[in-house]
Scaffold this motif. Sequence first.
Motif, short mmCIF file in Angstrom:
data_model
loop_
_atom_site.label_atom_id
_atom_site.label_comp_id
_atom_site.label_asym_id
_atom_site.label_seq_id
_atom_site.Cartn_x
_atom_site.Cartn_y
_atom_site.Cartn_z
N ILE A 75 49.74 42.02 35.69
CA ILE A 75 48.60 41.30 36.26
C ILE A 75 48.55 39.85 35.76
CG2 ILE A 75 47.27 43.42 36.54
CD1 ILE A 75 45.51 42.43 34.21
N GLU A 76 49.05 39.60 34.56
CA GLU A 76 49.12 38.22 34.08
C GLU A 76 50.12 37.42 34.92
OE1 GLU A 76 50.05 38.46 29.96
OE2 GLU A 76 48.06 39.18 29.37
N ARG A 77 51.24 38.04 35.26
CA ARG A 77 52.23 37.37 36.10
C ARG A 77 51.70 37.17 37.52
NH1 ARG A 77 56.09 34.36 34.99
NH2 ARG A 77 57.57 35.23 36.47
N LEU A 78 50.96 38.15 38.03
CA LEU A 78 50.39 38.03 39.37
C LEU A 78 49.40 36.88 39.42
CD1 LEU A 78 50.09 39.12 42.23
CD2 LEU A 78 48.35 40.70 41.39
N ARG A 79 48.59 36.75 38.38
CA ARG A 79 47.64 35.63 38.33
C ARG A 79 48.37 34.29 38.31
NH1 ARG A 79 44.15 33.53 33.23
NH2 ARG A 79 42.67 32.23 34.35
N GLU A 80 49.46 34.23 37.57
CA GLU A 80 50.24 32.99 37.48
C GLU A 80 50.88 32.65 38.82
OE1 GLU A 80 54.33 31.50 35.28
OE2 GLU A 80 53.13 33.08 34.35
N ILE A 81 51.46 33.64 39.49
CA ILE A 81 52.16 33.40 40.76
C ILE A 81 51.19 32.97 41.85
CG2 ILE A 81 53.45 34.55 42.61
CD1 ILE A 81 54.80 36.23 40.41
N LEU A 82 50.02 33.62 41.92
CA LEU A 82 49.04 33.30 42.96
C LEU A 82 48.11 32.16 42.57
CD1 LEU A 82 47.95 36.87 44.14
CD2 LEU A 82 49.67 35.36 45.13
N ALA A 83 48.23 31.67 41.32
CA ALA A 83 47.35 30.61 40.82
C ALA A 83 45.89 30.98 41.02
CB ALA A 83 47.66 29.28 41.51
N SER A 84 45.55 32.22 40.68
CA SER A 84 44.20 32.74 40.86
C SER A 84 43.38 32.58 39.59
CB SER A 84 44.24 34.22 41.25
OG SER A 84 44.89 34.39 42.49
N LYS A 85 42.07 32.59 39.77
CA LYS A 85 41.17 32.51 38.62
C LYS A 85 41.08 33.85 37.90
CE LYS A 85 36.34 31.71 37.33
NZ LYS A 85 34.99 31.43 37.81
N THR A 86 41.02 34.92 38.69
CA THR A 86 40.79 36.25 38.13
C THR A 86 41.70 37.27 38.80
OG1 THR A 86 38.47 35.73 37.72
CG2 THR A 86 39.07 38.05 37.76
N PHE B 8 42.54 46.87 33.63
CA PHE B 8 43.26 45.79 32.97
C PHE B 8 42.81 44.50 33.64
CE2 PHE B 8 45.70 49.64 33.10
CZ PHE B 8 46.19 49.79 31.81
N CYS B 9 42.54 43.47 32.85
CA CYS B 9 41.99 42.25 33.44
C CYS B 9 42.66 41.01 32.85
CB CYS B 9 40.48 42.18 33.23
SG CYS B 9 39.97 42.30 31.50
N CYS B 10 42.59 39.93 33.62
CA CYS B 10 43.15 38.65 33.20
C CYS B 10 42.28 37.54 33.79
CB CYS B 10 44.59 38.52 33.70
SG CYS B 10 45.44 37.05 33.13
N GLY B 11 41.80 36.64 32.94
CA GLY B 11 40.94 35.57 33.41
C GLY B 11 39.48 35.96 33.48
N ILE B 12 39.12 37.08 32.85
CA ILE B 12 37.74 37.56 32.88
C ILE B 12 37.52 38.43 31.65
CG2 ILE B 12 38.40 39.54 34.29
CD1 ILE B 12 35.65 39.52 35.52
N SER B 13 36.30 38.42 31.14
CA SER B 13 36.01 39.22 29.95
C SER B 13 35.83 40.69 30.32
CB SER B 13 34.73 38.70 29.27
OG SER B 13 33.61 38.89 30.11
N ALA B 14 36.11 41.56 29.35
CA ALA B 14 35.98 43.00 29.58
C ALA B 14 34.53 43.39 29.86
CB ALA B 14 36.50 43.76 28.36
N SER B 15 33.58 42.67 29.27
CA SER B 15 32.16 43.00 29.49
C SER B 15 31.76 42.79 30.95
CB SER B 15 31.28 42.14 28.59
OG SER B 15 31.48 40.75 28.85
N LEU B 16 32.30 41.74 31.58
CA LEU B 16 32.01 41.51 33.00
C LEU B 16 32.63 42.60 33.87
CD1 LEU B 16 32.36 37.64 33.50
CD2 LEU B 16 30.29 39.02 33.56
N VAL B 17 33.82 43.03 33.50
CA VAL B 17 34.47 44.11 34.25
C VAL B 17 33.63 45.38 34.17
CG1 VAL B 17 36.54 45.52 34.47
CG2 VAL B 17 36.75 43.12 33.85
#
Length: 442
Positions: free
Chosen positions: A162-173, A188-197
């Motif tokens: 998911i970290e690579r997917l965020r990098e490839i798509l240039a996404s925020k979350t 599993f999350c990237c670009g967002i806190s676990a509490s928000l998830v």
Amino acid sequence: MKGNSLVKLGLKKRLWIAFSFATFFPLSLLLYYLINFKTLSWFAVGVTAFIIFLGWWFVFNVFSSILRIQNKSFKTLEYIKEGERYFKEIEIEDEVQKLDMVFNILSSKVKESVEELRKVSFKTEELNRAIAQKVNIFSTILQVHSLFSQGSSVQSILQFLIERLREILASKTVMLFLKKKNQGYNYFCCGISASLVEEVLKRDDFLSSLKEEKYEVVDKNHPKEKFAFHKEILNIKNILIYSITSSQRNIGVIVVGNSLDDFAFSEEDFETIKLFAHQIGILWEHSLLSQKIEDMEIYDSLTGVYNEKFLLERLEEEIKRAAVYQRPCGFILFRIDNYFSLQNELGLVKIEKVLKRTVNEIKGNIRSIDIIGRIGEEKIGVILIEKNKRQSKEVASQLKEKLESLPDFNCKISFAVAESPLDGENASQLFRQANSYLDSSS
């Protein structure tokens, strides 16, 4: 008179007139001086003649260069405008106007070429981005296979994905949700806190929101009110939720979001997410299969408790631990004495139910720290943590009494008790001694 003016003449005629004036007037002036002033020296005549010659030579060379440029321009015009109707129909005698037309047409062609170059450049940039994206995806897949072959955990590989997917798509979350066995999600999350998830998961079920659709998207081209809460909580404007399937069943979703204005997810974005979802599905399925294989190695498939091999391994560990802390370790070996006769009488299906019932009854009446497992077909072993032989015998007697008091329980139960280190210093010795006690009691 106006129509015969010098300006209306062609460039060639004007050049020759200028040439004549440059040579005729000086000669006329020289003759005038010769006629009226007979005292004019030959030196003055020579100087005048030399200046006239230089002027003629200079004018001739300049005009020749201009004419060469003009001829080349006309040829260029013929190539550019060949076959164009309006140029063939209009005859222009004035070379200056014709030259001006050449430059205008050339300027127009240059502008068109520049615009085409810009379009080609833009398409080239898009193509380069697409190629770079494909290379990144291919590289990610290779890295995933490398990590898996190196024995990395599934959780770490999924986080990497998911970290690579965020990098490839240039996404925020980017978030990944995978269903647990019973209920809820592993996430599993990237670009967002676990509490928000966690907050998002409290409000909605992504899989149920997808219904029969493979994905849901909210962007410029799909301005829906759906997922408004998620957009508000996650502080994103565009969201794409893509279902992950394995063996034709939904096992989770990928959630991608960003805060860009006037944004729409492209076909390449969909293809990228689809590819990642496929890889995650394969990885998760492999993880489940590995877990099943692992369970088969340590659990009895019929009763769900530890099998003989793993129970003896645990017994060995507990004996060593008890020796270190100088504490006892008890072991009970139960046996259904009439197991095989009941099997012949009741059949395989019913005797399996009897065995399950026996195991569940024992398991429900021992401590959570005690360990139970099936040995052979008709025997059940129980490891009693920090229980001596006397205490273990009391527990075994109580369990036997409970079993034999069950309604419609026609089994005859016998047991033997052993203690480490009195009856054995390792698991093999302790088990043999308990089995020997059991055989001698029958």
